[in-house]
Design a protein around this motif. Structure first.
Motif, mmCIF file in Angstrom:
data_model
loop_
_atom_site.group_PDB
_atom_site.id
_atom_site.type_symbol
_atom_site.label_atom_id
_atom_site.label_comp_id
_atom_site.label_asym_id
_atom_site.label_seq_id
_atom_site.Cartn_x
_atom_site.Cartn_y
_atom_site.Cartn_z
ATOM 1 N N ASP A 61 4.870 3.025 3.049
ATOM 2 C CA ASP A 61 4.620 2.391 1.753
ATOM 3 C C ASP A 61 3.170 2.588 1.330
ATOM 4 O OD1 ASP A 61 7.234 1.541 1.679
ATOM 5 O OD2 ASP A 61 6.792 -0.539 2.234
ATOM 6 N N ASN A 62 2.241 2.429 2.278
ATOM 7 C CA ASN A 62 0.826 2.614 1.964
ATOM 8 C C ASN A 62 0.535 4.026 1.474
ATOM 9 O OD1 ASN A 62 0.258 -0.001 2.743
ATOM 10 N ND2 ASN A 62 -0.488 0.548 4.774
ATOM 11 N N LEU A 63 1.197 5.009 2.078
ATOM 12 C CA LEU A 63 0.980 6.407 1.716
ATOM 13 C C LEU A 63 1.871 6.864 0.565
ATOM 14 C CD1 LEU A 63 0.737 7.902 5.315
ATOM 15 C CD2 LEU A 63 -1.141 7.667 3.680
ATOM 16 N N ASN A 64 2.811 5.986 0.168
ATOM 17 C CA ASN A 64 3.763 6.304 -0.897
ATOM 18 C C ASN A 64 4.561 7.576 -0.571
ATOM 19 O OD1 ASN A 64 5.082 5.792 -3.337
ATOM 20 N ND2 ASN A 64 3.697 7.116 -4.486
ATOM 21 N N TYR B 263 6.637 14.597 8.660
ATOM 22 C CA TYR B 263 6.918 13.221 8.256
ATOM 23 C C TYR B 263 6.057 12.297 9.111
ATOM 24 C CZ TYR B 263 11.034 15.017 5.812
ATOM 25 O OH TYR B 263 11.884 15.690 4.966
ATOM 26 N N VAL B 264 5.250 11.467 8.460
ATOM 27 C CA VAL B 264 4.284 10.662 9.201
ATOM 28 C C VAL B 264 4.968 9.650 10.117
ATOM 29 C CG1 VAL B 264 4.017 8.895 7.398
ATOM 30 C CG2 VAL B 264 2.117 9.372 8.967
ATOM 31 N N ASP B 265 6.151 9.151 9.734
ATOM 32 C CA ASP B 265 6.830 8.198 10.621
ATOM 33 C C ASP B 265 7.377 8.891 11.857
ATOM 34 O OD1 ASP B 265 8.710 9.360 8.676
ATOM 35 O OD2 ASP B 265 10.220 8.147 9.680
ATOM 36 N N GLN B 266 7.651 10.204 11.770
ATOM 37 C CA GLN B 266 8.058 10.960 12.946
ATOM 38 C C GLN B 266 6.851 11.255 13.831
ATOM 39 O OE1 GLN B 266 11.484 13.366 13.267
ATOM 40 N NE2 GLN B 266 11.831 11.169 13.133
ATOM 41 N N VAL C 42 -4.165 9.571 6.667
ATOM 42 C CA VAL C 42 -3.252 8.738 7.453
ATOM 43 C C VAL C 42 -3.971 7.572 8.116
ATOM 44 C CG1 VAL C 42 -1.696 8.726 9.455
ATOM 45 C CG2 VAL C 42 -1.652 10.649 7.852
ATOM 46 N N ILE C 43 -5.179 7.792 8.622
ATOM 47 C CA ILE C 43 -5.862 6.781 9.438
ATOM 48 C C ILE C 43 -6.066 5.456 8.699
ATOM 49 C CG2 ILE C 43 -8.096 6.217 10.492
ATOM 50 C CD1 ILE C 43 -8.099 9.058 11.668
ATOM 51 N N PRO C 44 -6.595 5.433 7.467
ATOM 52 C CA PRO C 44 -6.743 4.126 6.793
ATOM 53 C C PRO C 44 -5.404 3.437 6.551
ATOM 54 C CG PRO C 44 -8.097 5.800 5.727
ATOM 55 C CD PRO C 44 -7.202 6.527 6.674
ATOM 56 N N ALA C 45 -4.373 4.210 6.217
ATOM 57 C CA ALA C 45 -3.043 3.621 5.995
ATOM 58 C C ALA C 45 -2.471 3.068 7.283
ATOM 59 C CB ALA C 45 -2.103 4.669 5.400
ATOM 60 N N LEU C 46 -2.709 3.747 8.404
ATOM 61 C CA LEU C 46 -2.229 3.275 9.694
ATOM 62 C C LEU C 46 -2.964 2.006 10.106
ATOM 63 C CD1 LEU C 46 -0.612 3.517 12.301
ATOM 64 C CD2 LEU C 46 -2.334 5.141 13.147
ATOM 65 N N ALA C 47 -4.278 1.984 9.931
ATOM 66 C CA ALA C 47 -5.062 0.795 10.291
ATOM 67 C C ALA C 47 -4.570 -0.420 9.515
ATOM 68 C CB ALA C 47 -6.545 1.044 10.015
ATOM 69 N N ALA D 292 -1.537 -0.828 8.222
ATOM 70 C CA ALA D 292 -0.171 -1.167 8.636
ATOM 71 C C ALA D 292 -0.148 -1.906 9.970
ATOM 72 C CB ALA D 292 0.669 0.103 8.719
ATOM 73 N N LEU D 293 -1.017 -1.536 10.902
ATOM 74 C CA LEU D 293 -1.036 -2.166 12.218
ATOM 75 C C LEU D 293 -1.374 -3.650 12.139
ATOM 76 C CD1 LEU D 293 -2.879 0.605 14.272
ATOM 77 C CD2 LEU D 293 -0.458 -0.027 14.445
ATOM 78 N N ILE D 294 -2.096 -4.047 11.103
ATOM 79 C CA ILE D 294 -2.535 -5.433 10.977
ATOM 80 C C ILE D 294 -1.731 -6.203 9.938
ATOM 81 C CG2 ILE D 294 -4.492 -6.877 10.246
ATOM 82 C CD1 ILE D 294 -6.326 -4.761 11.500
ATOM 83 N N ASN D 295 -1.314 -5.539 8.866
ATOM 84 C CA ASN D 295 -0.738 -6.239 7.720
ATOM 85 C C ASN D 295 0.770 -6.056 7.556
ATOM 86 O OD1 ASN D 295 -3.238 -7.342 6.442
ATOM 87 N ND2 ASN D 295 -3.777 -5.189 6.358
ATOM 88 N N TRP D 296 1.464 -5.521 8.556
ATOM 89 C CA TRP D 296 2.905 -5.349 8.449
ATOM 90 C C TRP D 296 3.604 -6.704 8.315
ATOM 91 C CZ3 TRP D 296 5.965 -7.669 12.154
ATOM 92 C CH2 TRP D 296 5.320 -8.081 13.322
ATOM 93 N N ARG D 297 4.781 -6.653 7.738
ATOM 94 C CA ARG D 297 5.633 -7.836 7.609
ATOM 95 C C ARG D 297 7.053 -7.458 8.004
ATOM 96 N NH1 ARG D 297 1.427 -9.772 7.203
ATOM 97 N NH2 ARG D 297 0.573 -11.284 5.748
#
Length: 351
Positions: free
Chosen positions: A54-57, A88-91, A244-249, A251-256
């Motif tokens: 979602d962060n990376l759209n 694919y970043v999720d892969q 990817v790195i800012p989006a991952l950082a 997501a690691l903290i703000n996921w729901r």
């Protein structure tokens, strides 16, 4: 620089449910003799990857669902196939496993993710409640169908009334939904990030992560040939890593957990985050202390900035823990710490 980043985060959950398919998941704590709620590591991982994409759209990788038709003309569910495509970043970050289609391909995720569970069994609880689906206030607007068991034929209004009169029954427009578990309390989850494989894909064909064709495709897209402790690999180009790195950082903290139904929504706010290259100090930085007051044991949550980890404490944390170090921008600082650590690693020159 050490090749691992460890993260522990403390969340608060309020009268919610972590999984709605079969109700709230629990396990039994033997020491304190009580059920405690948890969210599986797989669910946490899925939520993180969803937040990341979602962060990376961008879309998640397409998964192929396979079925066989049996000799009895029944559909048989077979193992789904991942595309095994690190584009694919999720892969790339979530890993994959694909069997039954030629040579088995598997990639271990560089993210090791724990279940989200109580920081202490005494600091979370599970409650059961009975829910209702109720339309009894306006019965004329909500018809009732009655069938005899084993038949599709609807009873007429006269037949229904005769049955109710004979058996002294009513037909309320209300359904009870019993035994719905909800949980509240303080919960932690832990994550280990293996920087050696975070953006590196092995080119070993003895136990392949990707096919030869995929290797050539990645090279054509600018992936860099390199080598890490596991052998020869391809590394995601720097300009792509920096996206990817800012989006991952974040997501690691703000996921729901996004699978909750409306009636079970909880902010699940993050109260504190600890980051270190030493896993042991995380357990000390965010912990609970057992207190025996002579009647029954109690537990006290603790966030400890002297434990050796970088600790980031949010304003809501002071609702539950006595602290003087909370700040409004704690999560932004935690994100930036993760970004700095991931940016600093030399992915192309690991040997």
């Amino acid at each position: 620089m050490k090749p691992y980043i460890y993260l522990r985060a403390l969340k608060h959950a309020e009268h919610t449910v972590f999984c709605v398919s079969d109700g709230q998941k629990t396990y039994f704590d033997q020491q304190f003799n009580r059920p405690v709620a948890y969210s599986s590591g797989q669910q946490v991982k899925r939520s993180i990857l969803q937040s990341l994409t979602d962060n990376l759209n961008v879309q998640m990788a397409p998964i192929t669902f396979n079925y066989n038709i049996t000799s009895q003309k029944q559909l048989e569910n077979k193992e789904p196939w991942s595309p095994c495509d690190p584009n694919y970043v999720d892969q790339l970050l979530g890993g994959w496993m694909r069997a039954g289609d030629g040579v088995t391909k598997k990639r271990r995720s560089p993210l090791s993710i724990s279940a989200m569970r109580p920081i202490h069994p005494l600091l979370a609880k599970v409650d059961d409640e009975n829910l209702t689906f109720d339309r009894s206030d306006r019965p004329d607007n909500h018809p009732v169908n009655v069938r005899m068991a084993g038949s599709d034929k609807l009873l007429s209004e006269e037949e229904i009334e005769a049955f109710l009169t004979e058996h002294n029954r009513t037909l309320p427009r209300r359904n009870w939904i019993p035994n719905n578990a909800r949980t509240s309390g303080l919960f932690v989850y832990d994550i280990a990030i293996d920087l050696r494989t975070l953006f590196s894909v092995s080119t070993n064909q003895h136990e392949p992560e990707i096919s030869k064709e995929m290797i050539e495709s990645l090279k054509s897209k600018g992936w860099i040939e390199s080598e890490n402790v596991f052998g020869k690999c391809l590394v995601l180009p720097k300009e792509e890593r920096e996206k990817v790195i800012p989006a991952l950082a974040n997501a690691l903290i703000n996921w729901r957990i996004t699978s909750n139904q409306a009636r079970t929504f909880s902010l699940m706010e993050t109260l504190a985050v600890a980051i270190s290259d030493n896993a042991n100090v995380l357990a000390a930085a965010i912990r609970a202390k057992l207190i025996d007051d002579g009647e029954k044991p109690k537990a006290k949550p603790i966030v400890d900035e002297t434990a050796g980890a970088d600790l980031f404490v949010t304003l809501p944390c002071s609702n539950y823990i006595v602290t003087e170090i909370e700040s409004a921008n704690a999560l932004q600082h935690a994100e930036q710490k993760l970004i700095n650590l991931m940016m600093a690693f030399d992915y192309e020159n690991q040997e």
